[in-house]
Write a protein that holds these residues in place. Structure first.
Motif, PDB file in Angstrom:
ATOM      1  N   UNK A   1      75.585  54.312  54.321  1.00  0.00           N
ATOM      2  CA  UNK A   1      75.377  54.205  52.882  1.00  0.00           C
ATOM      3  C   UNK A   1      74.285  55.163  52.466  1.00  0.00           C
ATOM      4  N   UNK A   2      74.552  55.851  51.356  1.00  0.00           N
ATOM      5  CA  UNK A   2      73.536  56.770  50.869  1.00  0.00           C
ATOM      6  C   UNK A   2      72.981  56.204  49.582  1.00  0.00           C
ATOM      7  N   UNK A   3      71.703  55.991  49.527  1.00  0.00           N
ATOM      8  CA  UNK A   3      71.141  55.414  48.308  1.00  0.00           C
ATOM      9  C   UNK A   3      70.019  56.288  47.787  1.00  0.00           C
ATOM     10  N   UNK A   4      69.808  56.218  46.489  1.00  0.00           N
ATOM     11  CA  UNK A   4      68.712  56.944  45.855  1.00  0.00           C
ATOM     12  C   UNK A   4      67.385  56.488  46.464  1.00  0.00           C
ATOM     13  N   UNK A   5      66.584  57.422  46.847  1.00  0.00           N
ATOM     14  CA  UNK A   5      65.340  57.034  47.524  1.00  0.00           C
ATOM     15  C   UNK A   5      64.201  56.672  46.570  1.00  0.00           C
ATOM     16  N   UNK A   6      64.509  56.414  45.295  1.00  0.00           N
ATOM     17  CA  UNK A   6      63.434  56.088  44.349  1.00  0.00           C
ATOM     18  C   UNK A   6      63.067  54.627  44.514  1.00  0.00           C
ATOM     19  N   UNK A   7      62.545  54.323  45.680  1.00  0.00           N
ATOM     20  CA  UNK A   7      62.281  52.925  46.022  1.00  0.00           C
ATOM     21  C   UNK A   7      60.814  52.719  46.315  1.00  0.00           C
ATOM     22  N   UNK A   8      60.452  51.453  46.466  1.00  0.00           N
ATOM     23  CA  UNK A   8      59.061  51.111  46.729  1.00  0.00           C
ATOM     24  C   UNK A   8      58.736  51.307  48.198  1.00  0.00           C
ATOM     25  N   UNK A   9      57.493  51.678  48.448  1.00  0.00           N
ATOM     26  CA  UNK A   9      57.024  51.847  49.830  1.00  0.00           C
ATOM     27  C   UNK A   9      55.619  51.262  49.916  1.00  0.00           C
ATOM     28  N   UNK A  10      55.347  50.520  50.961  1.00  0.00           N
ATOM     29  CA  UNK A  10      53.998  50.003  51.170  1.00  0.00           C
ATOM     30  C   UNK A  10      53.226  51.046  51.968  1.00  0.00           C
ATOM     31  N   UNK A  11      51.990  51.327  51.520  1.00  0.00           N
ATOM     32  CA  UNK A  11      51.292  52.411  52.209  1.00  0.00           C
ATOM     33  C   UNK A  11      50.902  52.028  53.627  1.00  0.00           C
ATOM     34  N   UNK A  12      50.974  53.007  54.495  1.00  0.00           N
ATOM     35  CA  UNK A  12      50.553  52.813  55.881  1.00  0.00           C
ATOM     36  C   UNK A  12      49.616  53.940  56.222  1.00  0.00           C
ATOM     37  N   UNK A  13      48.655  53.626  57.033  1.00  0.00           N
ATOM     38  CA  UNK A  13      47.721  54.661  57.466  1.00  0.00           C
ATOM     39  C   UNK A  13      47.351  54.366  58.917  1.00  0.00           C
ATOM     40  N   UNK A  14      46.658  55.291  59.560  1.00  0.00           N
ATOM     41  CA  UNK A  14      46.357  55.066  60.977  1.00  0.00           C
ATOM     42  C   UNK A  14      45.394  53.895  61.164  1.00  0.00           C
ATOM     43  N   UNK A  15      45.274  53.496  62.418  1.00  0.00           N
ATOM     44  CA  UNK A  15      44.303  52.445  62.764  1.00  0.00           C
ATOM     45  C   UNK A  15      42.918  52.909  62.352  1.00  0.00           C
ATOM     46  N   UNK A  16      41.940  52.108  62.056  1.00  0.00           N
ATOM     47  CA  UNK A  16      42.034  50.651  62.064  1.00  0.00           C
ATOM     48  C   UNK A  16      42.470  50.041  60.746  1.00  0.00           C
ATOM     49  N   UNK A  17      42.740  50.857  59.751  1.00  0.00           N
ATOM     50  CA  UNK A  17      43.099  50.308  58.426  1.00  0.00           C
ATOM     51  C   UNK A  17      44.541  49.803  58.417  1.00  0.00           C
ATOM     52  N   UNK A  18      45.434  50.608  58.946  1.00  0.00           N
ATOM     53  CA  UNK A  18      46.881  50.346  58.977  1.00  0.00           C
ATOM     54  C   UNK A  18      47.515  50.308  57.593  1.00  0.00           C
ATOM     55  N   UNK A  19      46.878  49.611  56.659  1.00  0.00           N
ATOM     56  CA  UNK A  19      47.426  49.550  55.298  1.00  0.00           C
ATOM     57  C   UNK A  19      46.403  48.851  54.423  1.00  0.00           C
ATOM     58  N   UNK A  20      46.369  49.216  53.180  1.00  0.00           N
ATOM     59  CA  UNK A  20      45.467  48.501  52.268  1.00  0.00           C
ATOM     60  C   UNK A  20      46.084  47.171  51.836  1.00  0.00           C
ATOM     61  N   UNK A  21      47.318  46.943  52.254  1.00  0.00           N
ATOM     62  CA  UNK A  21      47.989  45.684  51.898  1.00  0.00           C
ATOM     63  C   UNK A  21      47.286  44.516  52.572  1.00  0.00           C
ATOM     64  N   UNK A  22      47.024  43.453  51.806  1.00  0.00           N
ATOM     65  CA  UNK A  22      46.326  42.312  52.396  1.00  0.00           C
ATOM     66  C   UNK A  22      47.294  41.195  52.786  1.00  0.00           C
TER      67      UNK A  22
END
Lengths: 288, 667, 148
Positions: free
Chosen positions: B572-593
């Protein structure tokens, strides 16, 4: 225990026995019913369609007076009076501005929080729980409980679950030892106000009710409304004329049934006031 | 370093008549980061597109802004052109200079300035665009069809004929649904079983269809293209491989007085039973709740008489896991039950029946072998009253909608009655006659003119019994404006079509939305009648809303075509205008709580959890993760996030901010 | 003295209001030039801090417009937006920002004329309210503080 009572014109006039029996059974159950001081007509004619404000003010004044006397609960035995009071309460509770307007015109404060009961709701709440010890003379025969039009309608205000086949009166009669029959004319029209203008219509409509009750084996018709009673009882000649036969089945108020079951005399229950002689297949105490 | 190309279109005269397009192109050329700016008469034309492609190649453009019509018009056109020139298509944006500018303003300085502002805004956005790639989701080319009525049967046959595997799950022992209970169908008076059973057999014999009857959906996981369904195969107490459908067990079973569901309670069946003679599969099941052996430990007659030894009293329910790419819900409808009609005496008087019960009476394989007889005494009724709109269109009964099929089947019932009982009299109390389909009006006319069915416009207030007759009290509002009382021998209520019990539960299992009547919700009432808001799950038939057989078949084929479209690709090919949760390297990994507010806001259940573990496998953080297969790109989650950890590609926080700043600052 | 021309920014959703504004164009209905549109996938996407940012960047008025309740292309985005707006409006009041500067509306893809009405009436309202200068004052004050 003190509860307010709004008698309306019928209970002081044509349905005097309804009042008498109600007060008698309340007394037996230890409840004092106090008439609202200076109560006025509730406006229960067709006139309430002609002047909206007046149609709300007349019942509202009674509610305001009841509040002033410190009453929290009010019983309204006449079904039409009950309908006017409860509809007024419903409308004024939805429209705050209207309530304030009417309160100003009446020059009486109106919180509109008093609980209004029709006779069945009052009996269910205050009398039935105490019935156990008080039933001395069971009404052990078949009865047809007739509700008429106003006790379970309008649906959105009364919110009764069984508005096509109500059971409140049936249950009370069963507690008195009676067999409340299952019959299809519980809520059919009796002819209502045609009682004064076109009596033949009452003859036909009430005649069908009476015949169906008799066909189903009822020995008495039990009612909770002065209009129902007067059409089924006082207009019996019209009924007999329509049915082309003489019908003997008596019509009694639910309060009278309870009074008789409690062992009160026929006179205390007021059954001598009826047009159709009340002959019941049980022994009744002798009048003193 | 951005190298944006700006292309301003005249659109013939549509834009250039009110906007000074040359000046707009010039102004754009002076913006920082713009490497090329020009204007042209028809940007969307072949030469116009060629111009864009050449500029991309020659100038090494990193982004393109086309100032022309609405992006809702030509965004795909220009993005395709960019792609062909080697530029990621999502680096191309459009400024709406026509619908939002030239067409709604008069020629003036302010209009040209507005065009300049709009172009500048999109240039600032494109500077922050990132190359995006369509999302690929693998597709399992097996479909799950839930419900084996005519809708499920049609959908299964269509999908299977297109070469894909279908698993058809039906909760009753046989497929066929309500259509198998009908005697004749309107408007042709075709025998229902005759047109249905060939299809049922086709389903059973189709090499691509696997039929699971007496089975229900237990669980559904996954997403479009890759669902995992768990099916509960209820224990039939029969080994299907050994059973040859001889039916001996059903003739010998001593428990014979169980009200038959198929015959709507008007006939009886045994504890081991086949619901009807033409059942597919034609193998019995044991009703455990009524079987003497299961309840009291006695009997076992069926086991004794079975010639192949197929009875298995110890059989248990079996849970089967299947992988499917799409689901079609075809669970059908039900008829409103007796408790809704105290005034009609349904349930109290035996001769007051529903339309579906009348079908069974009229059916040649029914409890009375096709003769219309009163359930109470078996006599043939001389007068039947049909009550239309029994429950439907009645807010007091909680059903304000129209059940759509009743006007037609009531006319049909009256006609069938008149054909079978020539001297009989039929009356139909109606509010309106809704006969809107092809040949429907003519059908009703036939009932009135040829079969002399009496139509009375008015409602019925009460039905009661007197001297063995049913007294029907109604009113005739058209001819006489008087109350009407009919002494009937039988009354048929066209009771409302309602959702199946358990519809809500099923919908919740699949995350499909449903309305206040428990009918499943379509994605758009006009333009998407067979899709749901859950990607990959489609609707067919009366489970969505009451409908007749032609519409059901059409909708089932529609749902099948959606499935076939889905299966036409391996991915399936879908429009990539989608949500993404940010990821970053260790030790933060993501600002998501890990508060998952975003998950609660998402209408598509597209946000799940991701466990971030350390090297030892211990979970150190739980963050949100967007399923790219499900996310539709609305961005509600982005506005919810308190830590700004989730963002939408193509409408990121940075981009929107840049647009705001650019729009309002014209220096 | 030139008449004050308000600067108004509109945040609209792609599926309803943007399409509705397209229809206004196709129908050639004229309206004031002061309103410029920024496209969002859904009103649910709108972070209301962007509204404050707009005032900070010089906007005199703002329009936020999306699909009618129950019609959201993404089912519930506009419900979230509506709820946010109700809370945000209270905050604006607290901050002393005149809520009349923000017009919140539902315009469907079929309501081209309605979009023009909203634009014109908003422009008139903002014109009467005058330019939004409070933020400048605060920004100026902060700058002065920073430079000290």
């Amino acid at each position: 225990m003190k509860i307010g009572l709004y008698p309306g014109c019928s209970l002081t006039g044509s349905s005097r026995e309804y009042n008498e029996s109600l007060l008698a059974i309340a007394k037996e159950a230890g409840i004092e019913l106090c008439q609202i001081n200076d109560w006025n007509c509730c406006g229960a004619t067709a006139a309430h369609n002609l002047n909206k404000e007046l149609s709300l003010s007349l019942p509202a004044r009674n509610l305001a007076l009841a509040e002033l006397e410190g009453m929290n609960e009010l019983v309204v035995p006449c079904a039409a009076c009950f309908n006017r009071l409860v509809m007024t309460q419903h409308e004024l509770s939805e429209k705050n501005d209207l309530r304030k307007l009417i309160s100003d015109k009446l020059q009486l404060p109106l919180k509109n929080e008093i609980k209004i009961y029709n006779v069945l709701q009052f009996l269910e709440k205050h009398i039935v729980p105490r019935l156990g010890q008080l039933v001395k003379n069971p009404m052990a025969f078949d009865v047809a409980c007739y509700y008429g039009c106003l006790l379970v309608r309008p649906q959105n205000v009364m919110k009764s679950e069984r508005f096509e086949d109500p059971m409140t009166m049936d249950v009370i009669m069963q507690k008195l030892g009676a067999n409340a029959i299952d019959w299809p004319f519980k809520t059919e029209c009796c002819g209502a106000g045609f009682s004064v203008s076109k009596i033949e219509i009452v003859g036909e409509l009430s005649g069908k009710i009476v015949r169906n009750a008799v066909d189903h084996g009822a020995k008495a018709i039990v009612v909770a409304c002065p209009m129902c009673h007067s059409n089924l009882d006082m207009r019996r000649p019209a009924i007999d004329k329509y049915l082309n036969m003489k019908m003997d089945i008596p019509v009694i108020y639910i309060t009278q049934a309870i009074a008789l079951a409690m062992g009160l005399t026929p006179h205390q229950a007021g059954i001598q006031r009826h047009f159709v002689p009340v002959n019941l297949p049980v022994n009744l105490p002798v009048n003193r | 370093m951005s190298k944006i190309g700006v292309f301003i279109c005249h659109c013939g005269e549509n834009i250039s008549s009110t906007v000074d397009v040359v000046r707009v192109a010039e102004a754009a050329g002076e913006l920082e980061g713009v490497a090329f700016s020009t204007d042209y008469k028809y940007m969307c034309s072949d030469p116009g597109q060629t111009m864009i492609k050449q500029a991309i190649k020659e100038k090494g453009l990193t982004g393109v802004v086309v100032g022309s019509c609405s992006p809702r018009m030509h965004e795909p056109t220009f993005r395709k052109a960019c792609k062909e020139a080697g530029l990621n298509p999502f680096m191309c944006e459009m400024a709406n200079l026509r619908e939002h500018c030239s067409w709604v303003h008069d020629k003036s300085e302010a209009t040209t300035q507005k065009a300049i502002d709009l172009v500048r805004t999109l240039v600032e956005k494109v500077k922050l665009n990132k190359p995006l790639f369509s999302i690929k989701v693998p597709v399992t080319k097996t479909a799950l069809v839930i419900g084996g009525g005519i809708a499920g049967i049609q959908a299964s046959l269509d999908i299977a004929s297109a070469g894909h595997q279908v698993i058809l799950v039906e909760k009753d022992p046989s497929i066929g649904g309500h259509m198998s209970q009908l005697s004749e169908t309107f408007p042709t008076l075709d025998c229902s079983q005759c047109i249905l059973t060939p299809r049922m057999v086709e389903v059973a014999q189709h090499p691509n269809i696997k039929l699971l009857t007496y089975a229900e959906l237990e669980k559904l996981e996954g997403s479009i293209g890759s669902f995992k369904a768990t099916i509960r195969k209820k224990a039939k107490s029969i080994d299907e491989n050994l059973c040859n459908g001889c039916g001996t067990c059903t003739t010998k079973c001593p428990t014979k007085k169980i009200p038959s569901e198929f015959n709507t309670g008007l006939g009886m069946r045994t504890a081991i039973y086949v619901p009807f003679p033409q059942a597919v599969p034609n193998k019995p099941v044991i009703d455990k709740e009524n079987c003497s052996y299961y309840q009291k430990g006695k009997c076992k007659v069926c086991e004794k008489v079975c010639p192949t030894g197929a009875i298995r009293f110890d059989q248990e329910d079996e849970l089967v896991e299947i992988e499917v790419g799409a689901v079609v819900i075809a669970t059908g409808f039900d008829i409103m039950q007796p408790s809704g009609f105290p005034e009609y005496g349904y349930g109290k008087y035996k001769d007051v029946i529903t339309g579906l019960q009348f079908e069974r009476l009229a059916s040649a394989s029914g409890p009375t072998l096709g003769e219309i007889r009163r359930p109470s005494d078996g006599k043939i009724p001389e007068k039947i009253v049909f009550v239309a709109c029994a429950g439907s269109r009645d807010p007091a009964k909680g059903i304000p909608y129209c059940s759509k099929i009743c006007c037609m089947y009531t006319a049909k019932h009256a006609m069938l009655y008149q054909h079978k009982v020539h001297h009989g009299k039929s009356y139909i109390f109606y509010m309106d006659i809704r006969a809107a389909g092809k040949n429907y009006e003519e059908f009703v006319r036939r009932a009135i003119v040829e079969d002399e069915v009496n139509y009375i416009r008015g409602r019925v207030s009460k039905i009661y019994e007197e001297n063995g007759k049913l007294i029907v009290k109604g009113v005739d509002t058209l001819l006489s404006a008087k109350p009407v009382e009919i002494e009937a021998d039988m009354v048929v209520l066209a009771s409302a079509a309602v959702a199946n019990p358990g519809a809500e539960e099923l919908a919740q299992k699949m995350h499909v939305s449903y309305d206040s009547y428990s009918f499943f919700s379509e994605a758009h009432p006009k333009l998407k009648p067979v899709e749901t808001n859950t990607a990959g799950i489609f609707l067919a038939g009366a489970c969505q809303a009451p409908k007749d057989i032609p519409e059901t078949v059409a909708q089932a084929s529609g749902a099948a075509s959606k499935v076939i479209i889905l299966f036409s690709k391996d991915e399936l090919s879908r429009d990539p205008l989608i949500a993404v949760v940010n990821r970053s390297p260790a030790p933060v990994f993501s600002t998501c709580v890990g508060c998952f507010l975003c998950a609660s806001a998402c209408p598509y259940q597209a946000i799940g959890e991701e466990l971030i573990t350390n090297r030892q496998g211990k979970v150190i953080k739980k963050v949100a993760k967007v399923n790219p297969g499900l996310c539709q790109g609305c961005g509600t989650c982005v506005a919810f996030c308190r830590s700004k950890s989730i963002d939408i590609q193509g409408y990121s926080n940075e981009q929107m901010c840049a647009e705001v700043v650019a729009l309002l600052n014209n220096d | 003295m030139t008449e004050f021309e308000p600067k108004i920014i509109a945040f609209v959703c792609n599926w309803c209001t943007y399409a509705g504004a397209d229809l206004t164009g196709t129908s050639r209905i004229k309206y004031a030039q002061n309103v410029k549109i920024i496209r969002f996938p859904c009103t649910g996407r709108i972070d209301f801090m962007l509204l404050l940012k707009s005032f900070g960047e010089g906007a005199d008025g703002i329009i936020v417009s999306g699909c009618h309740p129950n019609d959201c292309h993404y089912t519930s985005g506009n419900f979230h937006a509506r709820r946010r707006w109700i809370m945000f409006r209270g905050l604006l009041d607290l901050l002393g920002i005149d809520v009349r500067r923000i017009q919140y509306s539902w315009v469907s893809a079929a309501e081209g004329a309605k979009w023009a009405d909203i634009v014109n009436s908003t422009v008139n309202t903002i014109r009467e309210l005058g330019p939004y200068t409070e933020y400048e004052k605060v920004a100026g004050y902060l700058e002065k503080e920073a430079n000290q």
